[in-house]
Write an enzyme that holds these catalytic residues in place. Structure first.
Site, PDB file in Angstrom:
ATOM      1  N   GLU A   1       0.812  -1.207   0.000  1.00  0.00           N
ATOM      2  CA  GLU A   1       0.000   0.000   0.000  1.00  0.00           C
ATOM      3  C   GLU A   1       0.849   1.263   0.000  1.00  0.00           C
ATOM      4  O   GLU A   1       1.959   1.277   0.534  1.00  0.00           O
ATOM      5  CB  GLU A   1      -0.891   0.004   1.256  1.00  0.00           C
ATOM      6  CG  GLU A   1      -1.996  -1.017   1.156  1.00  0.00           C
ATOM      7  CD  GLU A   1      -2.716  -1.260   2.478  1.00  0.00           C
ATOM      8  OE1 GLU A   1      -3.932  -1.420   2.441  1.00  0.00           O
ATOM      9  OE2 GLU A   1      -2.064  -1.276   3.526  1.00  0.00           O
TER      10      GLU A   1
ATOM     11  N   CYS B   1       3.337   8.501   0.989  1.00  0.00           N
ATOM     12  CA  CYS B   1       3.982   7.576   1.917  1.00  0.00           C
ATOM     13  C   CYS B   1       4.155   6.233   1.204  1.00  0.00           C
ATOM     14  O   CYS B   1       3.182   5.619   0.770  1.00  0.00           O
ATOM     15  CB  CYS B   1       3.074   7.449   3.148  1.00  0.00           C
ATOM     16  SG  CYS B   1       3.683   6.284   4.366  1.00  0.00           S
TER      17      CYS B   1
ATOM     18  N   CYS C   1       7.010  -4.686  15.929  1.00  0.00           N
ATOM     19  CA  CYS C   1       6.684  -3.724  16.989  1.00  0.00           C
ATOM     20  C   CYS C   1       5.249  -3.997  17.436  1.00  0.00           C
ATOM     21  O   CYS C   1       4.377  -4.246  16.609  1.00  0.00           O
ATOM     22  CB  CYS C   1       6.831  -2.296  16.479  1.00  0.00           C
ATOM     23  SG  CYS C   1       8.491  -1.969  15.876  1.00  0.00           S
TER      24      CYS C   1
ATOM     25  N   CYS D   1       2.009  -2.162  15.929  1.00  0.00           N
ATOM     26  CA  CYS D   1       1.959  -1.943  14.478  1.00  0.00           C
ATOM     27  C   CYS D   1       1.353  -3.128  13.736  1.00  0.00           C
ATOM     28  O   CYS D   1       1.799  -4.266  13.914  1.00  0.00           O
ATOM     29  CB  CYS D   1       3.373  -1.661  13.975  1.00  0.00           C
ATOM     30  SG  CYS D   1       3.490  -1.548  12.182  1.00  0.00           S
TER      31      CYS D   1
ATOM     32  N   CYS E   1      -0.664   5.651  10.026  1.00  0.00           N
ATOM     33  CA  CYS E   1       0.564   4.986  10.454  1.00  0.00           C
ATOM     34  C   CYS E   1       0.263   3.649  11.121  1.00  0.00           C
ATOM     35  O   CYS E   1      -0.586   3.582  12.009  1.00  0.00           O
ATOM     36  CB  CYS E   1       1.291   5.813  11.501  1.00  0.00           C
ATOM     37  SG  CYS E   1       1.858   7.380  10.939  1.00  0.00           S
TER      38      CYS E   1
ATOM     39  N   CYS F   1       6.798  -6.786   7.498  1.00  0.00           N
ATOM     40  CA  CYS F   1       7.957  -6.265   8.223  1.00  0.00           C
ATOM     41  C   CYS F   1       8.382  -7.293   9.268  1.00  0.00           C
ATOM     42  O   CYS F   1       7.547  -7.924   9.909  1.00  0.00           O
ATOM     43  CB  CYS F   1       7.616  -4.945   8.907  1.00  0.00           C
ATOM     44  SG  CYS F   1       9.004  -4.255   9.826  1.00  0.00           S
TER      45      CYS F   1
HETATM   46  N1  SAH Z   1       9.564   0.705   9.819  1.00  0.00           N
HETATM   47  C1  SAH Z   1       9.776   2.095   9.859  1.00  0.00           C
HETATM   48  C2  SAH Z   1       8.874   2.886   8.929  1.00  0.00           C
HETATM   49  C3  SAH Z   1       7.437   2.462   8.871  1.00  0.00           C
HETATM   50  S1  SAH Z   1       6.486   2.678  10.332  1.00  0.00           S
HETATM   51  C4  SAH Z   1       9.680   2.620  11.277  1.00  0.00           C
HETATM   52  O1  SAH Z   1       9.205   1.905  12.140  1.00  0.00           O
HETATM   53  O2  SAH Z   1      10.126   3.746  11.495  1.00  0.00           O
HETATM   54  C5  SAH Z   1       6.210   4.422  10.326  1.00  0.00           C
HETATM   55  C6  SAH Z   1       5.815   5.015  11.683  1.00  0.00           C
HETATM   56  O3  SAH Z   1       4.532   4.541  12.083  1.00  0.00           O
HETATM   57  C7  SAH Z   1       6.762   4.648  12.795  1.00  0.00           C
HETATM   58  O4  SAH Z   1       7.229   5.808  13.426  1.00  0.00           O
HETATM   59  C8  SAH Z   1       5.929   3.831  13.747  1.00  0.00           C
HETATM   60  O5  SAH Z   1       6.361   3.996  15.056  1.00  0.00           O
HETATM   61  C9  SAH Z   1       4.532   4.366  13.485  1.00  0.00           C
HETATM   62  N2  SAH Z   1       3.453   3.443  13.853  1.00  0.00           N
HETATM   63  C10 SAH Z   1       3.426   2.115  13.735  1.00  0.00           C
HETATM   64  N3  SAH Z   1       2.258   1.610  14.190  1.00  0.00           N
HETATM   65  C11 SAH Z   1       1.516   2.664  14.599  1.00  0.00           C
HETATM   66  C12 SAH Z   1       0.200   2.803  15.132  1.00  0.00           C
HETATM   67  N4  SAH Z   1      -0.580   1.745  15.349  1.00  0.00           N
HETATM   68  N5  SAH Z   1      -0.254   4.033  15.443  1.00  0.00           N
HETATM   69  C13 SAH Z   1       0.531   5.113  15.212  1.00  0.00           C
HETATM   70  N6  SAH Z   1       1.764   5.051  14.687  1.00  0.00           N
HETATM   71  C14 SAH Z   1       2.268   3.836  14.381  1.00  0.00           C
HETATM   72 FE1  SF4 Z   2       8.069  -2.641  11.134  1.00  0.00          FE
HETATM   73 FE2  SF4 Z   2       5.865  -1.465  12.018  1.00  0.00          FE
HETATM   74 FE3  SF4 Z   2       8.004  -1.654  13.602  1.00  0.00          FE
HETATM   75 FE4  SF4 Z   2       8.072   0.012  11.492  1.00  0.00          FE
HETATM   76  S1  SF4 Z   2       6.722   0.178  13.276  1.00  0.00           S
HETATM   77  S2  SF4 Z   2       9.649  -1.460  12.132  1.00  0.00           S
HETATM   78  S3  SF4 Z   2       6.826  -1.152  10.038  1.00  0.00           S
HETATM   79  S4  SF4 Z   2       6.800  -3.368  12.808  1.00  0.00           S
END
Ligand code: SAH
Ligand code: SF4
Length: 348
Positions: free
Chosen positions: A96, A109, A120, A123, A339, A116
């Protein structure tokens, strides 16, 4: 698209590689300039459209190379104008991209991986696990495909590598794509208009420090102490906060440049006044800006978003301490385009 496996996808080549490729079969160096402009400025999708190349040359090109394309399976639009594009790749995987209009900006974006690996806990992309890396052309074709849907006068102004995946875990392909984003014969985005967001993979950050880094760097911090960060982001056990901050302290930023720190706000987990004060302390001495991102909730995610009041209080502590802190308004939530909500699924 049915293509023979020996053919080279021209959009997988950096400007230097394209030039070498052309020279290797007897063409002039300037031909690469012409081709780059056709591919990325005009956005053509076939060799026939490259009308300043002779018919013979175009035929030769089509025998040894091809032009990959992407077209959206679905485009969903949220009330705030945010649009989510779902793309199906040649192997059936789905990714996406999200287009976010703002007053003067139009930010795209991009995804850099299918899924991934870093898991985290807040996420949804992380929940999918890692499927594969995107090629350079798959990263760039997201820009071309989205641009094609825009009215002629509307231009994408900013690129953020914050979609699905961890860009530094797909280092070569992502850096080659960034080179083309900046190149004067390709997309021509200035280095201030391209942002890469990472969890802070240290070996790759070290490599960045050695190479010419021509983009804005955003680091997903999400916590101000090791324990909380390790709970939220398993990668912190391998590359702890302390080491990432040391890297930031030593990184020779250009004057006026700052590192952006992203901080997803989770109710009762990392949103207290103590957290804010600790954040101030650990970022001391690093030219920085903090993006506070109130959690985008989902049933699969075991956290809640803090109240607006709580988020504002947190911001105030940072601002009083002299840090620039912005609350990132969540865009496109009702279409799961915000995000951490990208999963490559079609709308229900
Ligand atoms: N993997 C990279 C880039 C993609 S994630 C990274 O983690 O930086 C992009 C951003 O989305 C990151 O800063 C992450 O902390 C944030 N993010 C992930 N899950 C989220 C959620 N459920 N609500 C708000 N932000 C989120
Ligand atoms: Fe991967 Fe989501 Fe963590 Fe970014 S925030 S590193 S996309 S698991």
């Amino acid at each position: 698209m049915n293509v023979s496996s020996e053919k080279v996808d021209l959009k997988n080549l950096s400007p230097g590689e394209l030039q070498k490729f052309l020279v290797s079969f007897g063409k002039e160096r300037y031909r690469s300039t012409q081709i780059l402009r056709w591919l990325y400025q005009k956005g053509v999708e076939s060799f026939e459209e490259m009308t300043n190349l002779s018919k013979k040359f175009r035929k030769e090109l089509s025998q040894i190379s091809y032009l990959s394309t992407l077209s959206p399976l679905y485009i969903e639009q949220a009330r705030d104008g945010t649009k989510k594009f779902l793309f199906q790749l040649e192997d059936g995987n789905r990714i996406e991209s999200v287009l976010i209009p703002d007053k003067t900006r139009l930010t795209l974006c991009l995804s850099t991986q299918v899924g991934c690996a870093f898991g985290c806990r807040f996420c949804l992309t992380g929940k999918m696990g890692w499927k594969r890396d995107l090629s350079t052309s798959e990263i760039l074709n997201q820009i071309l495909a989205v641009r094609k849907t825009l009215p002629e006068k509307r231009a994408i102004t900013n690129i953020v590598l914050m979609g699905m995946g961890e860009p530094l875990a797909n280092f070569e392909n992502t850096l080659r794509a960034i080179e083309l984003m900046h190149h004067p014969d390709a997309f021509k985005f200035s280095s201030r208009r391209v942002t890469l967001s990472t969890v802070g993979l240290l070996p790759e950050l070290e490599r960045l420090a050695k190479e010419h880094i021509a983009f804005r760097l955003a680091i997903s911090l999400n916590a101000s102490d090791e324990k909380t960060r390790s709970q939220l982001m398993p990668i912190n056990r391998r590359y702890p906060l302390k080491m990432i901050l040391e890297w930031c302290q030593n990184f020779p930023l250009k004057p006026r440049d700052r590192i952006t720190f992203e901080y997803v706000m989770l109710d009762g987990k990392n949103d207290s006044a103590e957290d804010a004060k600790r954040l101030l302390k650990i970022l001391k001495g690093i030219p920085s800006k903090v993006n506070l991102i109130p959690l985008n909730e989902a049933p699969e995610i075991p956290f809640k978003r803090p109240s607006e009041e709580k988020v504002r209080q947190f911001q105030e502590i940072l601002m009083k301490g002299g840090l620039t802190a912005i609350i990132r308004a969540s865009k496109g939530q009702e279409i799961s385009a915000a995000c951490g909500q990208l999963q490559g699924k079609p709308p229900p």
